[in-house]
Design a protein around this motif. Sequence first.
Motif, short mmCIF file in Angstrom:
data_model
loop_
_atom_site.label_atom_id
_atom_site.label_comp_id
_atom_site.label_asym_id
_atom_site.label_seq_id
_atom_site.Cartn_x
_atom_site.Cartn_y
_atom_site.Cartn_z
N LYS A 37 -1.49 -36.56 32.69
CA LYS A 37 -1.16 -35.68 34.06
C LYS A 37 -2.36 -34.94 34.32
O LYS A 37 -3.04 -34.51 33.36
CB LYS A 37 0.16 -34.63 33.70
CG LYS A 37 1.54 -35.34 33.50
CD LYS A 37 2.55 -34.26 33.26
CE LYS A 37 3.73 -34.85 33.43
NZ LYS A 37 4.97 -33.87 33.30
N LYS A 38 -2.79 -35.09 35.56
CA LYS A 38 -4.09 -34.51 36.01
C LYS A 38 -3.88 -32.87 36.11
O LYS A 38 -2.97 -32.47 36.33
CB LYS A 38 -4.31 -34.87 37.41
CG LYS A 38 -5.71 -34.44 38.03
CD LYS A 38 -6.13 -34.99 39.36
CE LYS A 38 -7.32 -34.45 39.76
NZ LYS A 38 -7.66 -34.75 41.34
N VAL A 39 -4.79 -32.36 35.33
CA VAL A 39 -5.05 -30.82 35.33
C VAL A 39 -6.14 -30.27 36.10
O VAL A 39 -7.21 -30.81 35.97
CB VAL A 39 -5.19 -30.23 33.87
CG1 VAL A 39 -5.30 -28.81 33.63
CG2 VAL A 39 -3.81 -30.87 33.14
N SER A 40 -5.91 -29.55 37.11
CA SER A 40 -6.93 -28.79 37.76
C SER A 40 -6.95 -27.33 37.75
O SER A 40 -5.75 -26.68 37.96
CB SER A 40 -6.65 -29.13 39.33
OG SER A 40 -6.94 -30.63 39.44
N ARG A 41 -8.13 -26.94 37.28
CA ARG A 41 -8.31 -25.55 37.30
C ARG A 41 -9.49 -24.73 37.60
O ARG A 41 -10.39 -25.42 37.93
CB ARG A 41 -8.24 -25.13 35.49
CG ARG A 41 -7.09 -25.81 34.67
CD ARG A 41 -7.29 -25.46 33.40
NE ARG A 41 -7.49 -23.88 33.05
CZ ARG A 41 -7.85 -23.40 31.64
NH1 ARG A 41 -7.71 -24.47 30.59
NH2 ARG A 41 -7.68 -22.25 31.34
N LEU B 69 -20.65 -18.30 43.66
CA LEU B 69 -20.36 -19.38 42.59
C LEU B 69 -18.82 -19.85 42.62
O LEU B 69 -17.94 -18.78 42.57
CB LEU B 69 -20.80 -19.12 41.19
CG LEU B 69 -20.49 -20.06 40.04
CD1 LEU B 69 -21.50 -21.38 40.26
CD2 LEU B 69 -21.01 -19.28 38.74
N ASP B 70 -18.87 -21.09 42.71
CA ASP B 70 -17.49 -21.56 42.47
C ASP B 70 -17.33 -23.00 41.55
O ASP B 70 -18.04 -23.83 41.64
CB ASP B 70 -16.84 -22.04 43.87
CG ASP B 70 -15.40 -22.36 43.92
OD1 ASP B 70 -14.62 -21.50 44.10
OD2 ASP B 70 -15.25 -23.46 43.98
N VAL B 71 -16.34 -22.81 40.75
CA VAL B 71 -16.26 -23.89 39.59
C VAL B 71 -15.10 -24.05 39.48
O VAL B 71 -14.02 -23.63 39.46
CB VAL B 71 -16.87 -23.45 38.13
CG1 VAL B 71 -16.76 -24.55 37.16
CG2 VAL B 71 -18.37 -22.70 38.44
N GLN B 72 -14.95 -25.55 39.56
CA GLN B 72 -13.43 -26.35 39.40
C GLN B 72 -13.49 -27.12 38.02
O GLN B 72 -14.54 -27.91 37.87
CB GLN B 72 -12.96 -27.13 40.64
CG GLN B 72 -13.14 -26.22 41.94
CD GLN B 72 -12.07 -25.27 41.99
OE1 GLN B 72 -10.85 -25.58 41.48
NE2 GLN B 72 -12.43 -24.09 42.70
N MET B 73 -12.71 -27.20 37.25
CA MET B 73 -12.44 -28.11 36.37
C MET B 73 -11.22 -29.01 36.46
O MET B 73 -10.16 -28.40 36.45
CB MET B 73 -12.39 -27.29 34.84
CG MET B 73 -12.12 -27.86 33.57
SD MET B 73 -11.94 -26.43 32.29
CE MET B 73 -11.86 -27.27 30.86
N ASN B 74 -11.56 -30.41 36.03
CA ASN B 74 -10.41 -31.26 36.23
C ASN B 74 -10.22 -32.13 35.02
O ASN B 74 -11.46 -32.59 34.31
CB ASN B 74 -10.66 -32.00 37.41
CG ASN B 74 -10.34 -31.17 38.68
OD1 ASN B 74 -9.86 -30.70 38.91
ND2 ASN B 74 -11.48 -31.48 39.54
N TYR B 75 -9.32 -32.55 34.40
CA TYR B 75 -9.09 -33.60 33.41
C TYR B 75 -7.77 -34.01 33.24
O TYR B 75 -6.78 -33.54 33.92
CB TYR B 75 -9.52 -32.95 32.04
CG TYR B 75 -8.70 -31.74 31.65
CD1 TYR B 75 -7.66 -31.65 30.79
CD2 TYR B 75 -8.88 -30.35 32.11
CE1 TYR B 75 -7.01 -30.65 30.55
CE2 TYR B 75 -8.27 -29.27 31.95
CZ TYR B 75 -7.23 -29.34 30.99
OH TYR B 75 -6.32 -28.24 30.66
N LEU B 76 -7.52 -34.89 32.31
CA LEU B 76 -6.05 -35.59 32.21
C LEU B 76 -5.74 -35.06 30.59
O LEU B 76 -6.26 -35.12 29.87
CB LEU B 76 -6.17 -37.19 32.15
CG LEU B 76 -6.42 -37.86 33.44
CD1 LEU B 76 -6.50 -39.34 33.10
CD2 LEU B 76 -5.41 -37.35 34.43
N GLU B 77 -4.31 -34.50 30.86
CA GLU B 77 -3.60 -34.06 29.40
C GLU B 77 -2.23 -34.66 29.47
O GLU B 77 -1.56 -34.69 30.46
CB GLU B 77 -3.58 -32.48 29.56
CG GLU B 77 -2.85 -31.94 28.54
CD GLU B 77 -2.78 -30.50 28.49
OE1 GLU B 77 -3.35 -29.73 27.62
OE2 GLU B 77 -2.11 -29.99 29.64
N LYS B 78 -2.12 -35.73 28.50
CA LYS B 78 -0.99 -36.33 28.24
C LYS B 78 -0.58 -37.11 29.57
O LYS B 78 0.46 -37.56 30.17
CB LYS B 78 0.27 -35.45 28.07
CG LYS B 78 0.11 -34.91 26.84
CD LYS B 78 1.28 -33.95 26.54
CE LYS B 78 1.16 -33.32 25.01
NZ LYS B 78 1.92 -32.29 24.51
#
Length: 388
Positions: free
Chosen positions: A340-344, A329-338
């Motif tokens: 700026k792109k956040v990738s975890r 299993l591999d899971v990536q999480m992406n979103y914008l914060e203020k």
Amino acid sequence: MKIICSLCLLSLSSTLITAQTSKLIPLTERVNVQADSARTHQVIDGCWVAVGTNKPHTIQHDYAVPFQGKPSYRFELKVEDNTLEGYEKGESKGRAELSYCYATAQDFKGKPDREYRHAQVMKTVYHHGKGICEQGASRDYQFSIYVPSALDSSVSTIFAQWHGMPDRTLVSTPNGEVKKLSVEEFLALSEQMVFKKNIAHDKILKRDKDGQPQKDVKGNLLYKTGEPNGWLVEQGGYPPLAFGFSDGWFYIKANSDRKWLTDKTDRCNANVANTKVMKPVTSKYKASTIAYKMPFADFPKDCWITFRIHIDWTTYGKEAETIVKPGQLDVQMNYLEKGKKVSRTLVDKQEVMIGRNDDDGYYFKFGIYRVGNSTVPVCYNLAGYSEQ
């Protein structure tokens, strides 16, 4: 080939006038995907059908919270919206979901009429349709969620799940012998008994006070459900993969069951609050792993969160009840914060037992599956599903 759920132009054009006066368009058609095919008007945006309670507020097109310029799906369950029996006696659960897997009349075109009737009895209609990922396969998935800051941290809900596809022709006799019946054998069995979940009960002919068989208005004989008779049928169990909120946590949970006929009395299920990440809870045949968890307070709110998931589904040994090849299993999480792109990276290509020992594979659903006897109101939006 990549399969992407985007809103169909025809579907959009039919709702534009309504959308001008209302930002929420209820989607009230429902389909029992196991026992019925989807009619054309029940297919949502060319790729979904809805399951669960059909109150107008439960699933809606949301033009006020768009995703990539198109309306998203708004899901909501209120306090009184639990309509299903829970896992434990006396518990309840609620459901309002979109299923990517379903069959239509086209899937049975050219086949004998009896094939559809038999699939209805066996509850395998959806096995003939779209959206199935076979056992042991590798697949990439993507979807997005918008969680409002008003959502209560005490909610207990699965917002995305990959579900197994049990075959009810796999049975256990009163003597405990597990065997796979032919279609004809199962149909004959179903004439003699009534199945409630995985347990078979005697089928007793109803009689009037004079001892004569009772019939309905169409002349069909009426029956009542008797006592359990020792037969069991395959029904499935916990979802092999679930994303949800529970006990003040966001979690990702992977489940595995290598037993040929699922033991429904085995409640091996990791508790998100008490279980360490990637430390599976196990029984003889099952494993339940919290692959990731995050305090609910830290989960980003009021923005779109996109999950990208890669799964190598575990391969099982069927009747041998072995693990032929573990999963990953591999899971990536992406979103914008203020802005700026956040990738975890939440799960980094971790080996994990994930799947079920079924002939068929898995299918995706998202929405609200409220569990644990919870009646805490739930509301959030989902969109952007794709798989390849």
